[in-house]
Structures are given as C-alpha cells and as structure tokens.
Design a protein around this motif. Structure first.
Motif, PDB file in Angstrom:
ATOM      1  N   PRO A  10      45.141  48.991  10.021  1.00 19.79           N
ATOM      2  CA  PRO A  10      45.357  48.351   8.727  1.00 19.79           C
ATOM      3  C   PRO A  10      44.360  47.216   8.494  1.00 19.79           C
ATOM      4  O   PRO A  10      44.089  46.423   9.404  1.00 19.79           O
ATOM      5  CB  PRO A  10      46.788  47.818   8.826  1.00 19.79           C
ATOM      6  CG  PRO A  10      47.008  47.635  10.286  1.00 19.79           C
ATOM      7  CD  PRO A  10      46.185  48.658  10.989  1.00 19.79           C
ATOM      8  N   TYR A  11      43.867  47.158   7.287  1.00 20.02           N
ATOM      9  CA  TYR A  11      42.909  46.107   6.929  1.00 20.02           C
ATOM     10  C   TYR A  11      43.527  44.731   7.114  1.00 20.02           C
ATOM     11  O   TYR A  11      42.881  43.808   7.614  1.00 20.02           O
ATOM     12  CB  TYR A  11      42.461  46.295   5.476  1.00 20.02           C
ATOM     13  CG  TYR A  11      41.546  45.195   4.981  1.00 20.02           C
ATOM     14  CD1 TYR A  11      40.173  45.266   5.193  1.00 20.02           C
ATOM     15  CD2 TYR A  11      42.056  44.082   4.306  1.00 20.02           C
ATOM     16  CE1 TYR A  11      39.329  44.251   4.750  1.00 20.02           C
ATOM     17  CE2 TYR A  11      41.222  43.063   3.868  1.00 20.02           C
ATOM     18  CZ  TYR A  11      39.859  43.156   4.088  1.00 20.02           C
ATOM     19  OH  TYR A  11      39.020  42.149   3.657  1.00 20.02           O
ATOM     20  N   LEU A  33      29.921  50.529   8.189  1.00 17.81           N
ATOM     21  CA  LEU A  33      30.474  51.581   9.039  1.00 17.81           C
ATOM     22  C   LEU A  33      30.834  52.821   8.217  1.00 17.81           C
ATOM     23  O   LEU A  33      30.621  53.949   8.649  1.00 17.81           O
ATOM     24  CB  LEU A  33      31.716  51.061   9.770  1.00 17.81           C
ATOM     25  CG  LEU A  33      31.486  50.018  10.872  1.00 17.81           C
ATOM     26  CD1 LEU A  33      32.809  49.448  11.353  1.00 17.81           C
ATOM     27  CD2 LEU A  33      30.720  50.626  12.043  1.00 17.81           C
ATOM     28  N   THR A  34      31.365  52.583   7.029  1.00 15.65           N
ATOM     29  CA  THR A  34      31.716  53.706   6.152  1.00 15.65           C
ATOM     30  C   THR A  34      30.460  54.437   5.680  1.00 15.65           C
ATOM     31  O   THR A  34      30.409  55.680   5.675  1.00 15.65           O
ATOM     32  CB  THR A  34      32.516  53.196   4.945  1.00 15.65           C
ATOM     33  OG1 THR A  34      33.696  52.527   5.406  1.00 15.65           O
ATOM     34  CG2 THR A  34      32.923  54.353   4.031  1.00 15.65           C
ATOM     35  N   ASP A  35      29.448  53.684   5.308  1.00  9.87           N
ATOM     36  CA  ASP A  35      28.204  54.285   4.820  1.00  9.87           C
ATOM     37  C   ASP A  35      27.533  55.136   5.895  1.00  9.87           C
ATOM     38  O   ASP A  35      26.884  56.149   5.579  1.00  9.87           O
ATOM     39  CB  ASP A  35      27.234  53.202   4.350  1.00  9.87           C
ATOM     40  CG  ASP A  35      27.711  52.491   3.090  1.00  9.87           C
ATOM     41  OD1 ASP A  35      28.603  53.051   2.408  1.00  9.87           O
ATOM     42  OD2 ASP A  35      27.228  51.380   2.808  1.00  9.87           O
ATOM     43  N   HIS A  36      27.689  54.745   7.150  1.00  9.13           N
ATOM     44  CA  HIS A  36      27.078  55.489   8.250  1.00  9.13           C
ATOM     45  C   HIS A  36      27.980  56.624   8.751  1.00  9.13           C
ATOM     46  O   HIS A  36      27.662  57.285   9.742  1.00  9.13           O
ATOM     47  CB  HIS A  36      26.746  54.557   9.403  1.00  9.13           C
ATOM     48  CG  HIS A  36      25.527  53.712   9.151  1.00  9.13           C
ATOM     49  ND1 HIS A  36      25.566  52.528   8.442  1.00  9.13           N
ATOM     50  CD2 HIS A  36      24.217  53.900   9.495  1.00  9.13           C
ATOM     51  CE1 HIS A  36      24.350  52.002   8.380  1.00  9.13           C
ATOM     52  NE2 HIS A  36      23.518  52.817   9.001  1.00  9.13           N
ATOM     53  N   GLY A  37      29.097  56.831   8.092  1.00  9.42           N
ATOM     54  CA  GLY A  37      29.963  57.945   8.452  1.00  9.42           C
ATOM     55  C   GLY A  37      30.784  57.740   9.707  1.00  9.42           C
ATOM     56  O   GLY A  37      31.298  58.708  10.283  1.00  9.42           O
ATOM     57  N   ALA A  41      37.786  54.875   4.530  1.00 10.51           N
ATOM     58  CA  ALA A  41      38.903  54.129   3.969  1.00 10.51           C
ATOM     59  C   ALA A  41      39.997  55.113   3.570  1.00 10.51           C
ATOM     60  O   ALA A  41      39.723  56.173   3.014  1.00 10.51           O
ATOM     61  CB  ALA A  41      38.445  53.326   2.764  1.00 10.51           C
ATOM     62  N   ILE A  42      41.229  54.772   3.882  1.00  8.60           N
ATOM     63  CA  ILE A  42      42.369  55.622   3.513  1.00  8.60           C
ATOM     64  C   ILE A  42      43.432  54.754   2.856  1.00  8.60           C
ATOM     65  O   ILE A  42      43.371  53.520   2.928  1.00  8.60           O
ATOM     66  CB  ILE A  42      42.943  56.373   4.724  1.00  8.60           C
ATOM     67  CG1 ILE A  42      43.347  55.390   5.830  1.00  8.60           C
ATOM     68  CG2 ILE A  42      41.931  57.371   5.264  1.00  8.60           C
ATOM     69  CD1 ILE A  42      43.966  56.058   7.039  1.00  8.60           C
ATOM     70  N   ASN A  44      43.927  53.938  -0.191  1.00  6.76           N
ATOM     71  CA  ASN A  44      43.357  53.015  -1.179  1.00  6.76           C
ATOM     72  C   ASN A  44      42.771  51.752  -0.558  1.00  6.76           C
ATOM     73  O   ASN A  44      42.801  50.671  -1.152  1.00  6.76           O
ATOM     74  CB  ASN A  44      44.422  52.621  -2.215  1.00  6.76           C
ATOM     75  CG  ASN A  44      44.912  53.800  -3.028  1.00  6.76           C
ATOM     76  OD1 ASN A  44      44.112  54.662  -3.406  1.00  6.76           O
ATOM     77  ND2 ASN A  44      46.207  53.863  -3.291  1.00  6.76           N
ATOM     78  N   GLY A  45      42.232  51.913   0.637  1.00  4.65           N
ATOM     79  CA  GLY A  45      41.573  50.781   1.279  1.00  4.65           C
ATOM     80  C   GLY A  45      42.494  49.860   2.045  1.00  4.65           C
ATOM     81  O   GLY A  45      42.033  48.881   2.650  1.00  4.65           O
ATOM     82  N   TYR A  46      43.802  50.143   2.045  1.00  2.44           N
ATOM     83  CA  TYR A  46      44.714  49.308   2.830  1.00  2.44           C
ATOM     84  C   TYR A  46      44.557  49.595   4.324  1.00  2.44           C
ATOM     85  O   TYR A  46      44.812  48.740   5.156  1.00  2.44           O
ATOM     86  CB  TYR A  46      46.164  49.559   2.411  1.00  2.44           C
ATOM     87  CG  TYR A  46      46.496  49.010   1.044  1.00  2.44           C
ATOM     88  CD1 TYR A  46      46.639  47.638   0.840  1.00  2.44           C
ATOM     89  CD2 TYR A  46      46.659  49.859  -0.043  1.00  2.44           C
ATOM     90  CE1 TYR A  46      46.942  47.131  -0.407  1.00  2.44           C
ATOM     91  CE2 TYR A  46      46.959  49.354  -1.299  1.00  2.44           C
ATOM     92  CZ  TYR A  46      47.095  47.990  -1.481  1.00  2.44           C
ATOM     93  OH  TYR A  46      47.398  47.483  -2.722  1.00  2.44           O
ATOM     94  N   ASN A  47      44.175  50.803   4.651  1.00  2.00           N
ATOM     95  CA  ASN A  47      43.926  51.194   6.031  1.00  2.00           C
ATOM     96  C   ASN A  47      42.534  51.798   6.147  1.00  2.00           C
ATOM     97  O   ASN A  47      41.980  52.315   5.175  1.00  2.00           O
ATOM     98  CB  ASN A  47      44.950  52.229   6.510  1.00  2.00           C
ATOM     99  CG  ASN A  47      46.324  51.632   6.713  1.00  2.00           C
ATOM    100  OD1 ASN A  47      46.506  50.428   6.616  1.00  2.00           O
ATOM    101  ND2 ASN A  47      47.297  52.466   6.984  1.00  2.00           N
ATOM    102  N   TYR A  48      42.010  51.735   7.358  1.00  2.00           N
ATOM    103  CA  TYR A  48      40.760  52.408   7.686  1.00  2.00           C
ATOM    104  C   TYR A  48      41.010  53.287   8.902  1.00  2.00           C
ATOM    105  O   TYR A  48      41.967  53.073   9.653  1.00  2.00           O
ATOM    106  CB  TYR A  48      39.645  51.399   7.987  1.00  2.00           C
ATOM    107  CG  TYR A  48      39.065  50.735   6.762  1.00  2.00           C
ATOM    108  CD1 TYR A  48      37.888  51.203   6.190  1.00  2.00           C
ATOM    109  CD2 TYR A  48      39.701  49.643   6.172  1.00  2.00           C
ATOM    110  CE1 TYR A  48      37.347  50.592   5.062  1.00  2.00           C
ATOM    111  CE2 TYR A  48      39.181  49.030   5.043  1.00  2.00           C
ATOM    112  CZ  TYR A  48      38.007  49.511   4.494  1.00  2.00           C
ATOM    113  OH  TYR A  48      37.476  48.915   3.371  1.00  2.00           O
TER     114      TYR A  48
END
Length: 235
Positions: A10-11, A33-37, A41-42, A44-48
């Motif tokens: 959780p964020y 980290l997201t851009d590099h795959g 984000a899951i 709605n961005g509350y969790n990763y």
C-alpha cells in the motif's frame, strides 16, 4: 524498502516507512519504477505491486539481513502506533513482519489468533498448517512459562484437528506433550487448557490405559484446579 512489504504494497504504508523521503521524491521514484516496467499501480494508485514475484525477491534479498530486520520492525511499530494502517496489514501479514523482526513471541501469538479465527469459520487444513508452524517455531524459544503457554495453546487447537483428520492414535504423542506442559505451568494458568488433558485421556491406547489416566486426572487435577476443571476431571 517496498520489497519488505511484500509483492503488493500500500502506498500509505510505504510513504510512512520511507520517511524522511518527501512525497514528491517517493512519487517520482515510484513513477520511474513503473516506467521501467518493474512495478504497476493497482487499485487507483492506492496500492502498488512488483510486476513479477522474482523482482520483489531479488530486491528483498539484496538488502542486508540486519536492514531487513530493522525495516520489518518499523512496520510493526507503525501499525501499532497508527491504527488506521492496520487495515493495510492483516494479522497474518503482521505476524510475518514480527517474525522477520525477531519479535517471535508476538508473531506466534498473532498466528495463533489467525488460526483460531480460521477454525471459527470451520476451516481445517489452513489452520493446521499454521499451528504446526507455531509449534515448530516455539520450540526455538528460550524455555519458560511464555513458551509453555504458547505451546499449550497451540496443542489445545491442533490436537482436535489431528484427531479429526488423522485419527486419535496420531494425536497421542502431541497430547502427551500437552499433558506434561499442563502440569509444568503454574496452577493458576491451567484452567483454559483442560481440553488438552481431555485429549490426552481420549487418545489412550486401550481401556486399561484410559482408566489409569482417569485416575491421574482425578488425583492430580482435583486438589488445586478451578471448579470447572475439577468437574470435568470427575466426568
């Protein structure tokens, strides 16, 4: 740091764990980290979540054990000090953080709660696995009353499961251990664990042994036990 929280994290909890990072710095790192795959984000961005479990494992194993232990301890402290965070860390996960932080007794007590809750929902296999793990880990504790009480509680929950799933003969050795622990703890702490003695009596190999055990119960339980235990022993 995120890897300490698991594959999915959780964020809100990560933002508390990564202090003194600013929110801007944390968001920028997460976006990279997201851009590099490496993660996504899951909810709605509350969790990763790490995109693959192996990525999380590599990140986790790359840290020194002492660093991981400290971070797990920080998670436990955060959840204890900020109750809203408990929604992000269920008891089964908090128990794992306690164990990894070498707060073993707290972790085992949480696992017992999880197993007991599962039994109330009529689960069998999952709580059995948890209880067997608690029994194994508790054997590594320093001998003393806290260890004995944890093991007694575990046996009181695990014994009926083994009896039900595998038969009373396979539960016999477990109940013998439980009987020894019962009489090892102080009399004032025995009352909740009388079912362990009943299991020890029930798993006797034959009628002669069961009669002998009945006599032990009447002789050894009656003098200093609570009223309920005395009545059960006589029955």
């Amino acid at each position: 740091m995120a890897s300490v929280l698991g594959r999915e994290y959780p964020y809100r909890l990560l933002s508390r764990l990564t202090l003194p990072y600013t929110t801007h710095e944390l968001d920028a790192d997460l976006q990279r980290l997201t851009d590099h795959g490496l993660q996504e984000a899951i909810t709605n961005g509350y969790n990763y979540a790490f995109r693959h479990a192996l990525m999380r494992d590599v990140a986790y194993d790359s840290q020194l054990r002492a660093v991981r232990r400290e971070l797990h301890g920080q998670v436990v402290d955060l959840v204890d000090s900020e109750p809203p965070l408990a929604r992000d860390v269920p008891d089964i996960l908090l128990a794992e953080h306690c164990l990894a932080a070498e707060r073993t007794i707290r972790g085992l007590e949480l696992l017992l709660q999880v197993a007991e809750d599962a039994l109330r929902r009529f689960a069998l296999r999952a709580p059995r696995s948890i209880l067997e793990r608690v029994l194994a880990l508790s054997a590594e504790l320093v001998p003393g009353s806290r260890r004995d009480l944890i093991q007694l509680k575990t046996i009181s929950l695990l014994g009926p499961l083994i009896t039900l799933l595998d038969g009373h003969r396979l539960a016999s050795a477990l109940y013998q251990t439980g009987k020894d622990l019962y009489f090892a703890v102080h009399a004032s702490e025995r009352a909740p664990f009388f079912p362990v003695l009943w299991g020890w009596w029930f798993t006797a190999g034959d009628l002669i042994e069961q009669t002998r055990r009945s006599e032990i119960l009447i002789r050894d339980v009656t003098p200093d036990a609570d009223r309920v235990s005395r009545l059960q022993a006589l029955h």
